[in-house]
Write a protein that holds these residues in place. Structure first.
Motif, PDB file in Angstrom:
ATOM      1  N   ILE A  87       0.856  -1.185   0.000  1.00 53.31           N
ATOM      2  CA  ILE A  87       0.000   0.000   0.000  1.00 53.31           C
ATOM      3  C   ILE A  87       0.896   1.240   0.000  1.00 53.31           C
ATOM      4  N   ARG A  88       0.598   2.204  -0.876  1.00 54.28           N
ATOM      5  CA  ARG A  88       1.388   3.443  -0.940  1.00 54.28           C
ATOM      6  C   ARG A  88       0.854   4.420   0.108  1.00 54.28           C
ATOM      7  N   GLY A  89       1.474   4.376   1.260  1.00 62.02           N
ATOM      8  CA  GLY A  89       1.087   5.313   2.316  1.00 62.02           C
ATOM      9  C   GLY A  89       0.873   4.579   3.623  1.00 62.02           C
ATOM     10  N   GLY A  90       0.411   5.294   4.622  1.00 66.92           N
ATOM     11  CA  GLY A  90       0.150   4.689   5.925  1.00 66.92           C
ATOM     12  C   GLY A  90       1.443   4.372   6.671  1.00 66.92           C
ATOM     13  N   VAL A  91       1.402   3.261   7.431  1.00 70.82           N
ATOM     14  CA  VAL A  91       2.576   2.840   8.217  1.00 70.82           C
ATOM     15  C   VAL A  91       2.950   1.422   7.785  1.00 70.82           C
ATOM     16  N   PRO A  92       3.598   1.286   6.625  1.00 66.51           N
ATOM     17  CA  PRO A  92       4.027  -0.061   6.196  1.00 66.51           C
ATOM     18  C   PRO A  92       5.038  -0.647   7.188  1.00 66.51           C
ATOM     19  N   VAL A  93       4.859  -1.937   7.497  1.00 69.38           N
ATOM     20  CA  VAL A  93       5.815  -2.644   8.377  1.00 69.38           C
ATOM     21  C   VAL A  93       6.864  -3.310   7.489  1.00 69.38           C
ATOM     22  N   CYS A  94       8.090  -2.802   7.579  1.00 65.34           N
ATOM     23  CA  CYS A  94       9.196  -3.416   6.816  1.00 65.34           C
ATOM     24  C   CYS A  94       9.865  -4.415   7.754  1.00 65.34           C
ATOM     25  N   TRP A  95       9.808  -5.700   7.424  1.00 67.14           N
ATOM     26  CA  TRP A  95      10.310  -6.752   8.331  1.00 67.14           C
ATOM     27  C   TRP A  95      10.412  -8.036   7.520  1.00 67.14           C
ATOM     28  N   PRO A  96      11.367  -8.881   7.659  1.00 68.41           N
ATOM     29  CA  PRO A  96      12.467  -8.903   8.630  1.00 68.41           C
ATOM     30  C   PRO A  96      13.777  -8.371   8.039  1.00 68.41           C
ATOM     31  N   TRP A  97      13.653  -7.597   6.925  1.00 72.40           N
ATOM     32  CA  TRP A  97      14.814  -6.845   6.425  1.00 72.40           C
ATOM     33  C   TRP A  97      14.328  -5.510   5.879  1.00 72.40           C
ATOM     34  N   PHE A  98      15.266  -4.545   5.790  1.00 72.89           N
ATOM     35  CA  PHE A  98      14.942  -3.209   5.261  1.00 72.89           C
ATOM     36  C   PHE A  98      15.671  -3.047   3.929  1.00 72.89           C
ATOM     37  N   GLY A  99      14.961  -2.522   2.909  1.00 74.85           N
ATOM     38  CA  GLY A  99      15.599  -2.377   1.600  1.00 74.85           C
ATOM     39  C   GLY A  99      15.669  -3.721   0.898  1.00 74.85           C
ATOM     40  N   PRO A 100      16.608  -3.842  -0.077  1.00 73.28           N
ATOM     41  CA  PRO A 100      16.705  -5.105  -0.831  1.00 73.28           C
ATOM     42  C   PRO A 100      17.208  -6.230   0.071  1.00 73.28           C
ATOM     43  N   HIS A 101      16.828  -7.483  -0.220  1.00 74.48           N
ATOM     44  CA  HIS A 101      17.296  -8.621   0.579  1.00 74.48           C
ATOM     45  C   HIS A 101      18.783  -8.811   0.281  1.00 74.48           C
ATOM     46  N   ALA A 102      19.568  -9.036   1.304  1.00 73.98           N
ATOM     47  CA  ALA A 102      21.044  -9.094   1.141  1.00 73.98           C
ATOM     48  C   ALA A 102      21.470 -10.205   0.177  1.00 73.98           C
ATOM     49  N   GLY A 103      20.727 -11.342   0.199  1.00 79.03           N
ATOM     50  CA  GLY A 103      21.219 -12.478  -0.576  1.00 79.03           C
ATOM     51  C   GLY A 103      20.416 -12.795  -1.825  1.00 79.03           C
ATOM     52  N   ASN A 104      19.120 -12.433  -1.829  1.00 83.00           N
ATOM     53  CA  ASN A 104      18.289 -12.874  -2.949  1.00 83.00           C
ATOM     54  C   ASN A 104      17.464 -11.721  -3.531  1.00 83.00           C
ATOM     55  N   PRO A 105      17.863 -11.230  -4.711  1.00 84.78           N
ATOM     56  CA  PRO A 105      17.146 -10.071  -5.286  1.00 84.78           C
ATOM     57  C   PRO A 105      15.689 -10.393  -5.649  1.00 84.78           C
ATOM     58  N   GLN A 106      15.376 -11.705  -5.671  1.00 85.55           N
ATOM     59  CA  GLN A 106      13.976 -12.090  -5.984  1.00 85.55           C
ATOM     60  C   GLN A 106      13.042 -11.780  -4.813  1.00 85.55           C
ATOM     61  N   PHE A 107      13.635 -11.719  -3.608  1.00 82.31           N
ATOM     62  CA  PHE A 107      12.766 -11.492  -2.432  1.00 82.31           C
ATOM     63  C   PHE A 107      12.295 -10.042  -2.424  1.00 82.31           C
ATOM     64  N   PRO A 108      11.105  -9.758  -1.879  1.00 79.66           N
ATOM     65  CA  PRO A 108      10.535  -8.395  -1.945  1.00 79.66           C
ATOM     66  C   PRO A 108      11.349  -7.383  -1.146  1.00 79.66           C
ATOM     67  N   GLY A 109      11.493  -6.178  -1.727  1.00 77.54           N
ATOM     68  CA  GLY A 109      12.159  -5.095  -0.998  1.00 77.54           C
ATOM     69  C   GLY A 109      11.399  -4.797   0.292  1.00 77.54           C
ATOM     70  N   HIS A 110      12.121  -4.541   1.367  1.00 79.64           N
ATOM     71  CA  HIS A 110      11.529  -4.222   2.670  1.00 79.64           C
ATOM     72  C   HIS A 110      10.844  -5.414   3.347  1.00 79.64           C
ATOM     73  N   GLY A 111      11.165  -6.649   2.865  1.00 78.42           N
ATOM     74  CA  GLY A 111      10.618  -7.840   3.528  1.00 78.42           C
ATOM     75  C   GLY A 111       9.203  -8.147   3.051  1.00 78.42           C
ATOM     76  N   PHE A 112       8.657  -9.241   3.608  1.00 79.35           N
ATOM     77  CA  PHE A 112       7.340  -9.722   3.155  1.00 79.35           C
ATOM     78  C   PHE A 112       6.210  -9.317   4.114  1.00 79.35           C
ATOM     79  N   ALA A 113       6.570  -8.824   5.318  1.00 82.22           N
ATOM     80  CA  ALA A 113       5.536  -8.643   6.369  1.00 82.22           C
ATOM     81  C   ALA A 113       4.368  -7.771   5.919  1.00 82.22           C
ATOM     82  N   ARG A 114       4.614  -6.774   5.089  1.00 87.15           N
ATOM     83  CA  ARG A 114       3.548  -5.806   4.751  1.00 87.15           C
ATOM     84  C   ARG A 114       2.596  -6.339   3.686  1.00 87.15           C
ATOM     85  N   THR A 115       2.907  -7.484   3.090  1.00 84.15           N
ATOM     86  CA  THR A 115       2.021  -7.980   2.016  1.00 84.15           C
ATOM     87  C   THR A 115       1.407  -9.341   2.343  1.00 84.15           C
ATOM     88  N   VAL A 116       1.491  -9.752   3.608  1.00 82.86           N
ATOM     89  CA  VAL A 116       0.880 -11.037   3.999  1.00 82.86           C
ATOM     90  C   VAL A 116      -0.150 -10.776   5.099  1.00 82.86           C
TER      91      VAL A 116
END
Ligand code: TA6
Length: 304
Positions: free
Chosen positions: A73-102
């Motif tokens: 969602i563009r706005g509000g208080v997105p929860v970025c977890w369990p990483w911030f920004g791009p995933h260190a090891g796998n570029p396929q994983f979602p930026g800012h973690g998966f917590a905000r989209t599950v």
């Protein structure tokens, strides 16, 4: 899971808390208190609105924000977890973690004696989340609505080995005009300038905005403010359990590229994110719980 009628039966509080479908399969909690109203999506335990009585909305939500399962969602208080920004090891994983989209599940809803309402959510693990995050953990997001909005992210390591945790409350705030707003309280802090190759710099004076701004401030002190001469108010941000503060405005080109800011959308918002990012990530020992909390309150109008 999280169907409105079932949620109303189990957690509804007349006059304080009800649930409705904002879009297909997208349930939100509507919170009403004597001090403010708020909306929280069950997906991502995502605050999408917070409006103190008599005040313009504190939390910004794009007019083009999408409400669909699995879509951030563009706005509000997105929860970025369990990483911030791009995933260190796998570029396929979602930026800012998966917590905000599950989906998260509501564990407890309480009308407090002082009139505030507190909602406690827990992320629902699935095979898909475990494939991205194989560590044994429980994460809860506790949202308390009152004269101020408090959001607390609590992560417990339920396993037998430590893990590294990056996180942020990626909060979008409403401002009258970003070109006149400033952020105070970060003076003297070092920051990584993401629009200048991640160069390490030091903040002099308040943060002002005249171009794309994307900075991770390090070793921050847990208190800053958004001074807004157009809306004639200051939003005070206090935090605990956080050692980084991210300040972001995409400006014109990046906002257009993102496609969900709407025309001139960048002018009415600024992100000031309570985080543990970059070198400030947390190493969580087995059995330990890390709590990162932010409080947002509208205070006196800016001086002058
Ligand atoms: O916190 C700032 C930032 O990392 C920016 O670099 C930009 O990517 C922003 O987050 C928004 O990210 P999102 O994944 O929500 O589009």
């Amino acid at each position: 899971m999280n169907e409105p009628q079932d949620m109303n039966r189990r957690f509804g509080i007349p006059g304080c808390l009800s649930f409705e479908e904002m879009a297909d399969g997208f349930t939100v909690a509507r919170v009403t208190t004597p001090f403010a109203t708020a909306t929280v999506a069950l997906q991502g335990a995502h605050v999408t609105a917070y409006e103190p009585k008599g005040q313009a909305s504190v939390i910004w939500l794009s007019k083009l924000a999408k409400f669909a399962p699995g879509k951030s969602i563009r706005g509000g208080v997105p929860v970025c977890w369990p990483w911030f920004g791009p995933h260190a090891g796998n570029p396929q994983f979602p930026g800012h973690g998966f917590a905000r989209t599950v989906p998260w599940r509501l564990v407890e809803a309480k009308a407090l004696p002082d009139g505030r309402v507190r909602l406690e959510f827990e992320l629902v693990e699935t095979e898909a989340t475990r494939a991205q995050w194989p560590h044994a953990s429980v994460v809860r997001n506790i949202v308390t609505v009152g004269q101020e909005l408090e959001v607390e992210l609590a992560t417990t390591n339920t396993g037998s080995v430590p893990f590294q945790l990056g996180q942020a409350l990626h909060t979008y705030f409403t401002v009258g005009d970003i070109r006149r707003a400033t952020v105070a309280g970060l003076e003297g802090c070092e920051y990584l300038d993401k629009v200048d190759g991640g160069k390490r710099k030091r903040q002099e004076g308040p943060v002002v905005f005249s171009r794309e701004t994307d900075r991770i401030y390090l070793g921050t002190r847990g208190c800053c403010g958004i001074l807004d001469p157009v809306l004639d108010r200051t939003i005070l941000i206090t935090s605990t359990g956080s050692r980084s503060t991210v300040v972001w405005n995409p400006w014109i080109e990046k906002a257009e590229k993102m496609g969900d800011f709407g025309p001139d959308g960048h002018l009415g918002m600024v992100c000031v994110e309570t985080a543990n990012a970059a070198e400030d990530v947390i190493t969580l020992a087995p059995g330990a719980t890390h709590r990162m909390a932010a409080q947002y309150r509208v205070v006196a109008a800016p001086a002058g």
